[in-house]
Design a protein around this motif. Sequence first.
Motif, PDB file in Angstrom:
ATOM      1  N   ARG A 159       0.847  -1.179   0.000  1.00  0.00           N
ATOM      2  CA  ARG A 159       0.000   0.000   0.000  1.00  0.00           C
ATOM      3  C   ARG A 159       0.889   1.237   0.000  1.00  0.00           C
ATOM      4  NH1 ARG A 159      -2.984  -3.480  -0.816  1.00  0.00           N
ATOM      5  NH2 ARG A 159      -5.040  -3.959   0.075  1.00  0.00           N
ATOM      6  N   GLU A 160       0.435   2.292  -0.632  1.00  0.00           N
ATOM      7  CA  GLU A 160       1.162   3.547  -0.561  1.00  0.00           C
ATOM      8  C   GLU A 160       0.170   4.698  -0.538  1.00  0.00           C
ATOM      9  OE1 GLU A 160       2.073   4.780  -5.201  1.00  0.00           O
ATOM     10  OE2 GLU A 160       3.658   3.823  -4.036  1.00  0.00           O
ATOM     11  N   ARG A 161       0.640   5.810  -0.019  1.00  0.00           N
ATOM     12  CA  ARG A 161      -0.166   7.028  -0.015  1.00  0.00           C
ATOM     13  C   ARG A 161       0.773   8.220  -0.075  1.00  0.00           C
ATOM     14  NH1 ARG A 161       0.144   9.728   4.773  1.00  0.00           N
ATOM     15  NH2 ARG A 161       0.644   8.564   6.686  1.00  0.00           N
ATOM     16  N   ALA A 162       0.231   9.324  -0.550  1.00  0.00           N
ATOM     17  CA  ALA A 162       1.032  10.537  -0.621  1.00  0.00           C
ATOM     18  C   ALA A 162       1.408  10.999   0.777  1.00  0.00           C
ATOM     19  CB  ALA A 162       0.257  11.637  -1.341  1.00  0.00           C
ATOM     20  N   SER A 163       2.647  11.415   0.939  1.00  0.00           N
ATOM     21  CA  SER A 163       3.120  11.958   2.207  1.00  0.00           C
ATOM     22  C   SER A 163       2.779  13.438   2.293  1.00  0.00           C
ATOM     23  CB  SER A 163       4.631  11.766   2.309  1.00  0.00           C
ATOM     24  OG  SER A 163       5.170  12.501   3.385  1.00  0.00           O
ATOM     25  N   ARG A 164       2.731  13.946   3.537  1.00  0.00           N
ATOM     26  CA  ARG A 164       2.558  15.389   3.687  1.00  0.00           C
ATOM     27  C   ARG A 164       3.832  16.125   3.300  1.00  0.00           C
ATOM     28  NH1 ARG A 164       4.162  17.769   8.678  1.00  0.00           N
ATOM     29  NH2 ARG A 164       5.102  16.317  10.161  1.00  0.00           N
ATOM     30  N   LEU A 165       4.916  15.385   3.125  1.00  0.00           N
ATOM     31  CA  LEU A 165       6.143  15.951   2.580  1.00  0.00           C
ATOM     32  C   LEU A 165       6.001  15.945   1.066  1.00  0.00           C
ATOM     33  CD1 LEU A 165       9.066  16.929   2.922  1.00  0.00           C
ATOM     34  CD2 LEU A 165       9.780  14.534   2.922  1.00  0.00           C
ATOM     35  N   SER A 166       5.849  17.098   0.479  1.00  0.00           N
ATOM     36  CA  SER A 166       5.534  17.213  -0.941  1.00  0.00           C
ATOM     37  C   SER A 166       6.504  16.408  -1.798  1.00  0.00           C
ATOM     38  CB  SER A 166       5.585  18.685  -1.368  1.00  0.00           C
ATOM     39  OG  SER A 166       5.321  18.821  -2.730  1.00  0.00           O
ATOM     40  N   GLY A 167       5.950  15.581  -2.672  1.00  0.00           N
ATOM     41  CA  GLY A 167       6.751  14.780  -3.586  1.00  0.00           C
ATOM     42  C   GLY A 167       7.087  13.398  -3.077  1.00  0.00           C
ATOM     43  N   ALA A 168       6.958  13.167  -1.783  1.00  0.00           N
ATOM     44  CA  ALA A 168       7.312  11.877  -1.188  1.00  0.00           C
ATOM     45  C   ALA A 168       6.079  10.988  -1.070  1.00  0.00           C
ATOM     46  CB  ALA A 168       7.952  12.076   0.180  1.00  0.00           C
ATOM     47  N   MET A 169       6.319   9.681  -0.935  1.00  0.00           N
ATOM     48  CA  MET A 169       5.249   8.706  -0.772  1.00  0.00           C
ATOM     49  C   MET A 169       5.561   7.814   0.426  1.00  0.00           C
ATOM     50  SD  MET A 169       3.110   9.312  -3.263  1.00  0.00           S
ATOM     51  CE  MET A 169       2.087   7.845  -3.250  1.00  0.00           C
ATOM     52  N   LEU A 170       4.561   7.545   1.238  1.00  0.00           N
ATOM     53  CA  LEU A 170       4.679   6.571   2.325  1.00  0.00           C
ATOM     54  C   LEU A 170       4.160   5.233   1.820  1.00  0.00           C
ATOM     55  CD1 LEU A 170       3.490   8.734   5.318  1.00  0.00           C
ATOM     56  CD2 LEU A 170       5.586   7.364   5.332  1.00  0.00           C
ATOM     57  N   TRP A 171       4.879   4.169   2.137  1.00  0.00           N
ATOM     58  CA  TRP A 171       4.419   2.860   1.690  1.00  0.00           C
ATOM     59  C   TRP A 171       4.641   1.814   2.766  1.00  0.00           C
ATOM     60  CZ3 TRP A 171       8.266  -0.813   1.615  1.00  0.00           C
ATOM     61  CH2 TRP A 171       9.592  -0.365   1.435  1.00  0.00           C
ATOM     62  N   THR A 172       3.819   0.780   2.718  1.00  0.00           N
ATOM     63  CA  THR A 172       3.970  -0.385   3.597  1.00  0.00           C
ATOM     64  C   THR A 172       3.940  -1.628   2.732  1.00  0.00           C
ATOM     65  OG1 THR A 172       1.579  -0.575   3.980  1.00  0.00           O
ATOM     66  CG2 THR A 172       2.853   0.758   5.546  1.00  0.00           C
ATOM     67  N   HIS A 173       4.624  -2.643   3.200  1.00  0.00           N
ATOM     68  CA  HIS A 173       4.753  -3.881   2.425  1.00  0.00           C
ATOM     69  C   HIS A 173       4.859  -5.041   3.394  1.00  0.00           C
ATOM     70  CE1 HIS A 173       7.705  -6.891   0.699  1.00  0.00           C
ATOM     71  NE2 HIS A 173       6.738  -6.934  -0.192  1.00  0.00           N
ATOM     72  N   ALA A 174       4.043  -6.059   3.194  1.00  0.00           N
ATOM     73  CA  ALA A 174       4.108  -7.275   4.005  1.00  0.00           C
ATOM     74  C   ALA A 174       4.521  -8.426   3.100  1.00  0.00           C
ATOM     75  CB  ALA A 174       2.759  -7.558   4.655  1.00  0.00           C
ATOM     76  N   THR A 175       5.639  -9.047   3.407  1.00  0.00           N
ATOM     77  CA  THR A 175       6.149 -10.136   2.577  1.00  0.00           C
ATOM     78  C   THR A 175       5.181 -11.304   2.593  1.00  0.00           C
ATOM     79  OG1 THR A 175       8.401  -9.470   3.102  1.00  0.00           O
ATOM     80  CG2 THR A 175       8.098 -11.691   2.212  1.00  0.00           C
TER      81      THR A 175
END
Length: 297
Positions: free
Chosen positions: A58-74
């Motif tokens: 899953r990913e979503r836009a970060s409040r830091l402009s241009g960055a993306m937050l993501w999570t990954h479960a193997t």
Amino acid sequence: MGEERDRGGRHGGLGRTGEGGARAVPRARTGCGDEAGDGGADNGSAAPAGHAAHSAYRERASRLSGAMLWTHATAGPARPVLPDGCTDLIWSEGRLLVAGPDTGPHLPDAAPPGTRHIGLRFAPGQGPAVFGVPARELRDLRVPLADLWPAAQARELAGRMAAGGAPDRVLEETAVARLRAAADRTAAGPARSAPPPRSGRTAAIAAALDRGRPVAEVARAVALGERQLHRHCLDAFGYGPKTLTRVLRFVRALGLARSGMPYAHVAACAGYADQAHLAREVKALAGAPMGVLLGSG
């Protein structure tokens, strides 16, 4: 002028450290120059190449402009992470790692099923001010954050991440604070000891190269000589301008192909000379043909 010279630096001799998790590829684009999505929604369907069928991403836009937050479960065998021009700060299993800009496919270390990874992916040119080193020193590397920051700072951040709560917010807050500190240093005067924040010039370079503009034209547009532009790109992106152009074009092509566009149209839309050129570049940067990349997710 040779492309990608000067690979050295403080961390140029470090061996790779697998991050054991996904490295996000920027979201698919559905037309020539038009990005899909509004950048703010949970983009659960846009998994990185090679991870969709074997992981929960899953990913979503970060409040830091241009960055993306993501999570990954193997959830299966590790798949290669493909070049995207980005850098990441990754938390997993109590470790904080920095993923540098890649020039080819990177195979993460194997991780037990269910292993969770949380990452903050920086736009091209954004990461060096957070990590404290030029991007050229991180190219094709996975480096423990403690190798880049003072040990006490790295331990403090690791402790905050391990304390639970909202680790993604902790990553964001830390990056924002680092960027503010870099901006303050830059405002106080030139600082050769640490990279400055991503400037308007850096953003303009990335945007122009993403549009396929010739290097000489880009240099003139940002008031730099070609050699100066090359050095600027190595420090900001980890690549010289020609390689950054190839990587960004590859990302664009992969997104178009994922949308179901025929390969001949992908080649024309993404800026390749023809479909054969597209095939050569995909194999060179990803280590596999486009059909294999799409078939693996």
